[in-house]
Design an enzyme around this catalytic site. Sequence first.
Site, short mmCIF file in Angstrom:
data_model
loop_
_atom_site.label_atom_id
_atom_site.label_comp_id
_atom_site.label_asym_id
_atom_site.label_seq_id
_atom_site.Cartn_x
_atom_site.Cartn_y
_atom_site.Cartn_z
N ARG A 120 0.85 -1.20 0.00
CA ARG A 120 0.00 0.00 0.00
C ARG A 120 0.88 1.25 0.00
O ARG A 120 1.72 1.42 0.88
CB ARG A 120 -0.92 0.00 1.22
CG ARG A 120 -1.72 1.28 1.41
CD ARG A 120 -2.71 1.14 2.56
NE ARG A 120 -3.44 2.35 2.83
CZ ARG A 120 -3.24 3.15 3.88
NH1 ARG A 120 -2.30 2.85 4.77
NH2 ARG A 120 -3.97 4.22 4.06
N HIS A 165 -3.11 11.05 1.38
CA HIS A 165 -2.54 10.70 2.69
C HIS A 165 -1.88 11.97 3.24
O HIS A 165 -0.69 12.03 3.47
CB HIS A 165 -1.55 9.54 2.57
CG HIS A 165 -1.27 8.83 3.87
ND1 HIS A 165 -1.37 7.47 4.03
CD2 HIS A 165 -0.87 9.30 5.07
CE1 HIS A 165 -1.03 7.13 5.27
NE2 HIS A 165 -0.72 8.24 5.93
N GLU A 210 -7.35 8.02 6.91
CA GLU A 210 -7.67 8.49 8.26
C GLU A 210 -8.29 9.88 8.29
O GLU A 210 -7.73 10.83 8.87
CB GLU A 210 -6.43 8.45 9.16
CG GLU A 210 -5.93 7.04 9.36
CD GLU A 210 -4.93 6.91 10.49
OE1 GLU A 210 -4.58 7.92 11.11
OE2 GLU A 210 -4.51 5.77 10.75
N ASN A 352 -7.48 1.11 9.93
CA ASN A 352 -6.16 1.37 10.51
C ASN A 352 -6.31 1.20 12.01
O ASN A 352 -7.11 1.90 12.65
CB ASN A 352 -5.69 2.80 10.20
CG ASN A 352 -5.34 2.98 8.73
OD1 ASN A 352 -5.48 2.07 7.93
ND2 ASN A 352 -4.89 4.17 8.37
N TYR A 354 -4.17 0.70 15.74
CA TYR A 354 -2.89 0.70 16.46
C TYR A 354 -3.03 0.13 17.88
O TYR A 354 -2.43 -0.86 18.22
CB TYR A 354 -2.28 2.10 16.48
CG TYR A 354 -1.69 2.42 15.10
CD1 TYR A 354 -0.37 2.13 14.81
CD2 TYR A 354 -2.48 2.93 14.07
CE1 TYR A 354 0.17 2.35 13.54
CE2 TYR A 354 -1.95 3.16 12.81
CZ TYR A 354 -0.63 2.86 12.55
OH TYR A 354 -0.10 3.06 11.29
N GLU A 420 -3.54 -0.53 8.05
CA GLU A 420 -2.37 -0.17 8.87
C GLU A 420 -2.48 -0.86 10.22
O GLU A 420 -3.57 -0.94 10.80
CB GLU A 420 -2.30 1.36 9.13
CG GLU A 420 -1.88 2.16 7.93
CD GLU A 420 -1.74 3.66 8.23
OE1 GLU A 420 -1.52 4.03 9.40
OE2 GLU A 420 -1.89 4.44 7.28
C1 BGC Z 1 -1.09 7.34 9.69
C2 BGC Z 1 0.35 7.17 9.33
C3 BGC Z 1 1.20 7.26 10.59
C4 BGC Z 1 0.81 6.13 11.49
C5 BGC Z 1 1.61 6.03 12.78
C6 BGC Z 1 -1.50 6.67 10.98
O1 BGC Z 1 -2.20 7.58 11.74
O2 BGC Z 1 -1.91 6.94 8.63
O3 BGC Z 1 0.67 8.13 8.38
O4 BGC Z 1 2.55 7.26 10.33
O5 BGC Z 1 -0.55 6.25 11.85
O6 BGC Z 1 1.37 7.10 13.62
#
Ligand code: BGC
Length: 527
Positions: A120, A165, A210, A352, A354, A420
């Site tokens: 991607r 992006h 995002e 995405n 985290y 992501e």
């Molecule tokens: C974004 C990326 C960023 C990643 C880590 C996401 O919010 O799409 O561009 O580097 O998180 O923070």
Amino acid sequence: MWVLGNVSLLLGLMDSLTSMLPDFPDNYASPKSLVEIQRVNAAKEGRFPDDFLFGVSTSAYQTEGAWNVSGKGESIWDYATHNSPETVIDNSNGDIAANSYFMYKTDIDLAKQLGCNAFRISISWPRILPTGFPNSLNPKGIEHYDNVINEMLGRNITPVVTLFHWDLPKELQDLGGWANPLIVDWFVDYARIVFKAFGDRVKYWSTVNEPTVYCVYGYGGKMVPFVNHSGITEYLCGHHMLLAHAKAHKMYNEEFRQEQKGKVGLSISVPWAVASNPEDPEEVAGADRWFEFWGSWFLNPLFGHFGDYPENMKNRIAENSLKQGFPRSRLPEFTTEEISMLRNSTDFLGLNYYHASPVQKYLNYNVTSTVSFFGDIGMLEVPANENGAAFSDRSTPWALVSTIQKINKDFEVPMIMITENGYWDRGQLADIGRAKYYHQHLSELPGLIAQGINIRGYFAWSLIDNFEWSVGYTQKFGLFSVDYTVPERTRIPKISTKVISDFYKTRIIPLFLWSLNEVEFDINVGL
Ligand code: BGC
């Protein structure tokens, strides 16, 4: 001891692994086609389906560099980092970044070595259209992405391409950027050029990356472009991004779909909020509201028959607006025509994810005196501790499971790709935290697919250490380290490449025994 590698050994352990998968209740969405049945069956056996996309994710401004090469125009990030370097914690910028504009073949080769069958990237809008407008077409920009896409296809790697992006052409920002309703058509003009140029070869498009993160921080005064009318501009930005996405999707349907047969989705960061005091019902309700303002804000209009913002969000912002002396809600309204354009306007959700976010009540918020996005939610994120973790461990795979299950239950999402997923640290090659994080998150996916949830791809953020927006080069997300002290920008594998390549090459859950006190590793991980 930390067991690395030896795939054949791992394969031998598969039987015991599959028996560890839970039994799945019968009331999940029933599979519709033979291919879907095969996917579910593979997942029940602990295998990833044969057509599952395993990839890595990057973005143009964070990796390409070449900020003014071959006709590229200025983006808002070029402008901000050159004119106000203090915008970024280490005063750095993406002028050269990881030099991927020139080193794209190296990057694609690394992805191949990892076992990726997908990659991607994002296209830099000002590299294609230096002013942002369609009359400024830059043939060198088209040529560059032609080369990148062809290189991927030549190596059997499926390109997944994001159109926006965050690196907006500066001239469009001068006209208000995403706060200006005209951007909907500017974006559609740009999308048309890109679909026309690359759509014969690109079959997965993500319009916007995002949107909520970009709008809340960029239009809430905390990140480039630093538009600062909180409580107003976040919603304007989001409104126009939703319409830009839906209109680009409609344009694709009308002008390209029949011939190109691609999918047009977008990537949304949906944080899983957890009340910091689970005994307090108000705080628990606030955590649900957090999901609504950060997730349903976009999911509700796009996925399913709603075509509009969540009712509760609309009511809350309307009530607060009246208390603050506004004659109408600060949240713009969609017309009936827009609602029908938004409904089911998205072929896949790029998720995405985290980590989970602990949240707490916004205690001293005064609704009559302060207009604010977070005031509208009535909640704030609990600040991270010195390790950057709000929870003791930044790896919260259970929250990925909860997020996907909730999205699958509450919305009509035709297909999910995790576009992501990643973990930051200071850049050490022995990145045990990241290795463990990837193992834990990827291991959850077969179980979810076995429940009938249509998850079709996973992209690790990121292939290489890159420019991490406001924190510059101080936080690293790469599977490969980049030596930023040398012009060659040498890429060096970290330990986590081993975990990723074992998953991607075996397409099963490889077994790793983690004992962090006794870490043994070989730095020459060899892929
Ligand atoms: C974004 C990326 C960023 C990643 C880590 C996401 O919010 O799409 O561009 O580097 O998180 O923070």
